[in-house]
Design a protein around this motif. Structure first.
Motif, PDB file in Angstrom:
ATOM      1  N   GLY A   1       2.262  -3.641  -5.938  1.00 57.79           N
ATOM      2  CA  GLY A   1       1.789  -2.510  -5.151  1.00 57.79           C
ATOM      3  C   GLY A   1       0.271  -2.371  -5.169  1.00 57.79           C
ATOM      4  O   GLY A   1      -0.273  -1.309  -4.906  1.00 57.79           O
TER       5      GLY A   1
ATOM      6  N   PRO B   1      17.571  11.322  -4.055  1.00 59.53           N
ATOM      7  CA  PRO B   1      17.776  10.179  -3.174  1.00 59.53           C
ATOM      8  C   PRO B   1      16.741  10.202  -2.052  1.00 59.53           C
ATOM      9  O   PRO B   1      16.320  11.276  -1.628  1.00 59.53           O
ATOM     10  N   GLY B   2      16.355   9.064  -1.641  1.00 65.85           N
ATOM     11  CA  GLY B   2      15.379   9.011  -0.563  1.00 65.85           C
ATOM     12  C   GLY B   2      13.955   9.056  -1.094  1.00 65.85           C
ATOM     13  O   GLY B   2      13.003   8.888  -0.367  1.00 65.85           O
ATOM     14  N   HIS B   3      13.832   9.290  -2.398  1.00 71.09           N
ATOM     15  CA  HIS B   3      12.486   9.300  -2.951  1.00 71.09           C
ATOM     16  C   HIS B   3      11.910   7.890  -2.951  1.00 71.09           C
ATOM     17  O   HIS B   3      12.609   6.920  -3.155  1.00 71.09           O
ATOM     18  N   THR B   4      10.625   7.826  -2.735  1.00 72.94           N
ATOM     19  CA  THR B   4      10.026   6.506  -2.578  1.00 72.94           C
ATOM     20  C   THR B   4       9.586   5.926  -3.911  1.00 72.94           C
ATOM     21  O   THR B   4       9.020   6.623  -4.749  1.00 72.94           O
ATOM     22  N   LEU B   5       9.859   4.681  -4.082  1.00 75.43           N
ATOM     23  CA  LEU B   5       9.435   3.996  -5.295  1.00 75.43           C
ATOM     24  C   LEU B   5       7.919   3.805  -5.293  1.00 75.43           C
ATOM     25  O   LEU B   5       7.309   3.585  -4.269  1.00 75.43           O
ATOM     26  N   GLN B   6       7.331   3.891  -6.450  1.00 77.96           N
ATOM     27  CA  GLN B   6       5.881   3.747  -6.534  1.00 77.96           C
ATOM     28  C   GLN B   6       5.527   2.634  -7.509  1.00 77.96           C
ATOM     29  O   GLN B   6       5.276   2.889  -8.681  1.00 77.96           O
ATOM     30  N   PRO B   7       5.507   1.415  -7.057  1.00 80.55           N
ATOM     31  CA  PRO B   7       5.268   0.309  -7.985  1.00 80.55           C
ATOM     32  C   PRO B   7       3.949   0.443  -8.725  1.00 80.55           C
ATOM     33  O   PRO B   7       3.861   0.144  -9.912  1.00 80.55           O
ATOM     34  N   THR B   8       2.914   0.934  -8.027  1.00 78.70           N
ATOM     35  CA  THR B   8       1.628   1.055  -8.708  1.00 78.70           C
ATOM     36  C   THR B   8       1.709   2.058  -9.850  1.00 78.70           C
ATOM     37  O   THR B   8       1.160   1.841 -10.928  1.00 78.70           O
TER      38      THR B   8
ATOM     39  N   LYS C   1      14.504  -3.292   1.328  1.00 81.01           N
ATOM     40  CA  LYS C   1      14.241  -2.732   2.654  1.00 81.01           C
ATOM     41  C   LYS C   1      13.096  -3.478   3.312  1.00 81.01           C
ATOM     42  O   LYS C   1      13.015  -3.572   4.526  1.00 81.01           O
ATOM     43  N   ARG C   2      12.171  -3.914   2.477  1.00 81.31           N
ATOM     44  CA  ARG C   2      10.976  -4.563   3.019  1.00 81.31           C
ATOM     45  C   ARG C   2      11.049  -6.087   2.958  1.00 81.31           C
ATOM     46  O   ARG C   2      10.324  -6.774   3.633  1.00 81.31           O
ATOM     47  N   SER C   3      11.919  -6.595   2.099  1.00 84.19           N
ATOM     48  CA  SER C   3      11.841  -8.039   1.866  1.00 84.19           C
ATOM     49  C   SER C   3      13.107  -8.780   2.251  1.00 84.19           C
ATOM     50  O   SER C   3      13.125  -9.998   2.278  1.00 84.19           O
TER      51      SER C   3
ATOM     52  N   PHE D   1       2.692  -7.115  -3.137  1.00 85.38           N
ATOM     53  CA  PHE D   1       4.037  -6.618  -2.824  1.00 85.38           C
ATOM     54  C   PHE D   1       4.745  -6.073  -4.058  1.00 85.38           C
ATOM     55  O   PHE D   1       5.188  -4.928  -4.085  1.00 85.38           O
TER      56      PHE D   1
ATOM     57  N   PHE E   1      12.991  -2.224  -2.487  1.00 88.48           N
ATOM     58  CA  PHE E   1      12.231  -3.443  -2.210  1.00 88.48           C
ATOM     59  C   PHE E   1      12.890  -4.255  -1.097  1.00 88.48           C
ATOM     60  O   PHE E   1      12.215  -4.792  -0.239  1.00 88.48           O
TER      61      PHE E   1
END
Lengths: 715, 188
Positions: free
Chosen positions: B144, B38-45, B111-113, B141, B109
């Protein structure tokens, strides 16, 4: 929306973005012409450009391993990057690792700032500052590691307190609570004082950047905006950015070079404010709104928000948050020491501001602002007279010495003070006799029109604007024969007019007595004559430009409102009152424009607006001023029915009575703010019920604000 | 789109390619979020890159152009996420491991949008005015992509992309606020 309109929207928006925030407004007005819909559209898009994280891409990292480190969990984000809890293999320890988001990796400014943060913070070894272990780069990932503070940040604690959720602080509003926060802020002050001592200014002090460890002790983190005096500054550092709530006014103004250690004093004061009141000093829907408020308003007094706050702590907070840096604590150390005095229950240094200081704040002549921001109905806001306007029983002592112009000697004569309402309308109350020259008297707080007459018939008139709690005031006034004073003036018979229903901003007043007003704005030649005769200071910009270029028949500008009052007083006259000015703007019939109903053109009011945007340097602005301002009386089409020129055009004008104007379109009430000066409408697109409101951000001097004199016909 | 030559079959073929990318991404997103702490960041790229590699390996020659692929992938990301957000909204969530994994992606996502459905509607509105801006938002967005990658995917200058992005972001922010009457994304 058709495509050409959309293209236009994008073009203007893009160009506005390239300008400093405070210049965008005037640019926008200029570009949109009279197209209100276009203006509104672009303005709302510009206003939506907040510094938050909306749509900022989620951070991208190539791997969960960065060299020696394993990233474990995201624990927060700062102004420059995301912070992770990480495991350092070589030393078998947990660290905090701050990673520059990859989408900034090829942004030189961001990388430079990121490295600057590490270097600035790396110099700091203090128990109240998270230590930096090292800086590194793996592939395109820039990161540095630092001490992991096991705890929560103050923003989270504040949010918990507000919601009544469990938190680590003593119960709000208890004695223990106030002592604890005094200690907490003192701890931060100690750390910042240390940083200042070695030349590092944090510049982004806010609850989010104060971590509280398991022992309740504060640790400052995120030196992402720090300025290291020794390292010099990078252009981006002077730009407005970050969360605006705790920004100092000088930061919000993005004044070049004006942001020093005292900006941290202010911001830490703002954090204290929030801890005391559980509300931020300023709120707003957008960053711009918050910044506007920081620039022109004082926050609600601490004690007005929370009566439980110890008075001394409220005073300490007020002193730290003074709008002008020179009135704040002289150093972070002084702030810290005063908090210690509070904790020791000793007498503190902070005291309610004196009248002299208020007056100084009020009329402090600043250099010409970096950019002259607002256009239109200018209202510069007096810094702090605000809350002092509530009626109290404290009378103000005034001493006035009357002399004759030609003899410069005291004369026998009489004086009267007429009570005015806040907009400068006469009230029903009886005038007060001021006795004999020299006049020593006491008046209740408020706005007064004083009138003096010598035995030989010479007169003078002045407005006294007295906030309650004012310190004794000492003035001189010069009496002149009326026929001399009224040369070049026009008699305006406003009889029968009151503002009821005419202007939403004016208090309902009684009739305005007939008055004389200068036909033209005071000219450069006239003002120069005054300076030469009295030794009064000349406008700052006169010393910095080629004065040979400035025609004598141009309106005099660049002086502060106090300078304008001094000129009027020397002439035995005064400035226009707000009520009189509004009458001149709209006439008995309440016309939209001072010349009537005809829509304005350049022939009516000139194009001074363009000079406001003429450039960055004083020289450029001066040249713009020369190009777009015209000699007085150039626009006969803009004359009022009484024959006054340039009331609604050429340069703006200072007024002599305060006005309670709204910020935006909300009217201020008497207990919020006193606004001291405003002026004619240059800009007539933004209609608020037929009136045009705008706000200037400073009581300084402006290239496009002049003035004219007035005198009441008879008493 | 200038890369039309890569999709000789026209709309139908584009449609097909799109669903291919969509399925690939959907699966990847689900798998990649499973088992992550948990808390790991998603990496869209990373997701998009991985999808690209898979598609390349599958021997589909139409994807030889990475820029072209990015355009589709970013659009696909948008649809994966919005689709999922919609389902999440519409149906009471059952406790399914896959569902929960994608929920996390949506959460990251959002969180940012703010609400992704609202953003999607905002993008539709923007598309009526300026479809190119929508593509920029999708690439930057949802995909990424850096501004440089976005620029090369669109055959634009980086500077143009940046200014388009700033405008689109503000426009959307403003649009969403006025649609909802309040700020839907959290304060920093």
């Amino acid at each position: 929306m058709d495509s050409s309109r959309w293209t236009e929207t994008r073009r203007i928006h893009g160009a506005a973005l390239d300008l400093p925030i405070d210049e965008r407004e005037s640019f926008l007005r200029l570009e949109c012409g009279g197209d209100l819909a276009l203006y509104n559209e672009i303005k709302s898009i510009l206003d939506a450009e907040s510094p938050d994280e909306f749509l900022q891409s989620p951070p991208v990292i190539e791997a969960v391993h960065l060299g020696d480190f394993d990233l474990m969990a995201e624990i927060g984000s700062g102004s420059t990057g995301i912070v992770y809890r990480a495991w350092q293999h070589s030393l078998s320890r947990e660290v905090a690792l701050k990673l520059l988001p990859r989408h900034f990796a090829d942004n030189k400014e961001r990388v430079a700032r990121f490295q600057r943060e590490a270097r600035a913070a790396g110099k700091l070894r203090h128990p109240g500052i998270a230590s930096i272990f090292g800086v590194s780069c793996e592939g395109t990932s820039h990161f540095f590691t630092m001490e992991l503070i096991d705890g929560v940040d103050l923003a989270a604690e504040l949010s918990a307190i507000r919601k009544g959720e469990p938190n680590s602080l003593p119960e709000a509003n208890s004695f223990a609570y106030f002592d604890y926060i005094a200690k907490l802020i003192k701890g931060c002050a100690d750390a910042l004082s240390f940083a200042h001592g070695i030349g590092v200014v944090h510049r982004d002090v806010k609850p989010h950047n104060i971590m509280i460890d398991g022992n309740g002790l504060p640790h400052l983190v995120d030196f992402g905006l720090a300025k290291d005096v020794a390292l010099g500054s990078i252009t981006i550092t002077d730009r407005v950015e970050g969360t605006p709530y705790y920004m100092s006014p000088e930061q919000a103004r993005a004044s070049q070079g004006g942001v020093g250690p005292s900006t941290d004093v202010y911001s830490l004061g703002a954090v204290l404010y929030e801890l005391l009141t559980l509300a931020r000093p300023y709120e707003g829907r957008t960053a711009k709104e918050v910044i506007d408020k920081i620039l022109i308003r004082d926050p609600k007094p601490v004690l007005a928000s929370n009566k439980a706050v110890p008075k001394d702590l409220a005073l300490i907070c007020g002193k730290a948050m003074e709008r002008l840096p020179e009135f704040r604590y002289e150093s972070m150390l002084a702030f810290e020491e005063d908090l210690q005095r509070f904790l020791d229950r000793g007498p503190i240094l902070a005291a309610p501001p004196s009248m002299r200081r208020r007056a100084l704040r009020f009329c402090k002549a600043q250099r010409l602002p970096v950019s002259v921001a607002a256009v239109g109905m200018f209202i510069a806001v007096s810094a702090n007279v605000a809350a002092k306007w509530q009626a109290t029983s404290h009378f103000v002592s005034v001493h006035i010495q009357a002399t004759l112009a030609d003899e410069r000697v005291a004369v026998v004569g009489e004086g009267w003070a007429y009570p005015l309402n806040t907009d400068g309308f006469p009230t029903e109350a009886e005038p007060v006799s001021l006795g004999k020259n020299p006049f020593n008297f006491e008046l209740p707080p408020g706005t007064w029109k004083c009138w003096f007459q010598a035995e030989g018939g010479q007169v003078s008139e002045l407005f006294l604007v007295l906030p309650s709690g004012s310190e004794p005031l000492s003035l001189t006034t010069i009496l002149r024969p009326t026929e001399e004073a009224r040369r070049g003036m026009v008699l305006v018979d406003a009889g029968g007019w009151d503002a009821n229903g005419s202007c939403p901003f004016l208090a309902i007043g009684s009739e305005i007595p007939p008055f004389w007003a200068d036909r033209f704005e005071v000219t450069v030649d006239q003002y120069r004559e005054f300076c030469e005769a009295t030794g009064h200071r000349t406008p700052v910009f006169w010393g910095e430009v080629d004065l040979g270029l400035l025609p004598g028949d141009y309106p005099a500008t660049g002086m502060t409102i106090e300078d304008a009052k001094a000129y009027a007083s020397w002439k035995g006259k005064r400035l226009l009152s707000h009520a009189e000015f509004d009458y001149l703007l709209h006439g008995k019939m309440g016309s939209p424009y001072c010349w009537g109903d005809e829509e304005p053109t350049i022939e009516h009011r000139g194009d001074v607006l363009r000079s406001v945007d003429a450039g960055e340097t004083l020289e450029e602005r001066f040249l713009g001023f020369l190009k777009h301002v015209r000699p007085v009386g150039t626009f006969p089409l803009g004359a009022t029915p009484d024959g006054l020129l340039d009331i609604g055009g050429n340069v703006s004008e200072y007024l002599g009575t305060p006005a309670f104007w709204g910020i935006g379109d909300t009217r201020l009430t008497q207990d919020t703010k006193v606004l001291e000066i405003h002026s004619s409408y240059l800009e007539i697109r933004e209609r608020v019920d037929g009136r045009y409101a705008h706000i200037a951000h400073s009581t300084g001097s402006f290239l496009h604000i002049g003035f004219r004199c007035a005198q009441t016909d008879s008493h | 789109m200038s890369e039309q030559q890569h999709t000789p079959g026209g709309a139908e073929s584009s449609e097909g390619l799109f669903s291919l990318v969509y399925d690939e991404l959907y699966g990847l997103a689900k798998r990649s979020m499973n088992g992550q702490s948990p808390g790991h960041t998603l990496q869209p790229t990373a997701l998009v890159n991985e999808a690209y590699l898979k598609v390349l390996k599958s021997g589909n020659s139409q994807w030889s152009n990475r820029e072209h692929f990015l355009n589709f992938a970013a659009k696909a990301m948008r649809h994966v996420l919005v689709d999922h957000a919609r389902k999440k909204d519409a149906v009471k969530r059952r406790s399914s491991g896959e569902r929960v994994a994608l929920d996390q992606v949506v959460q990251e996502f959002e969180k940012r949008s703010g609400n992704l459905l609202a953003l999607d509607a905002g993008l539709e509105a923007l598309a009526n005015r300026d479809p190119q801006l929508v593509t920029i938002v999708e690439l930057h967005f949802f995909g990424g992509c850096s501004f440089e990658e976005t620029a090369s995917a669109l055959g634009m200058k980086t500077k143009e992309v940046k200014s388009g992005w700033v405008f689109a972001r503000s426009w959307l922010n403003n649009h969403l606020k006025s649609e909802l009457g309040h700020k839907i994304h959290p304060n920093p």
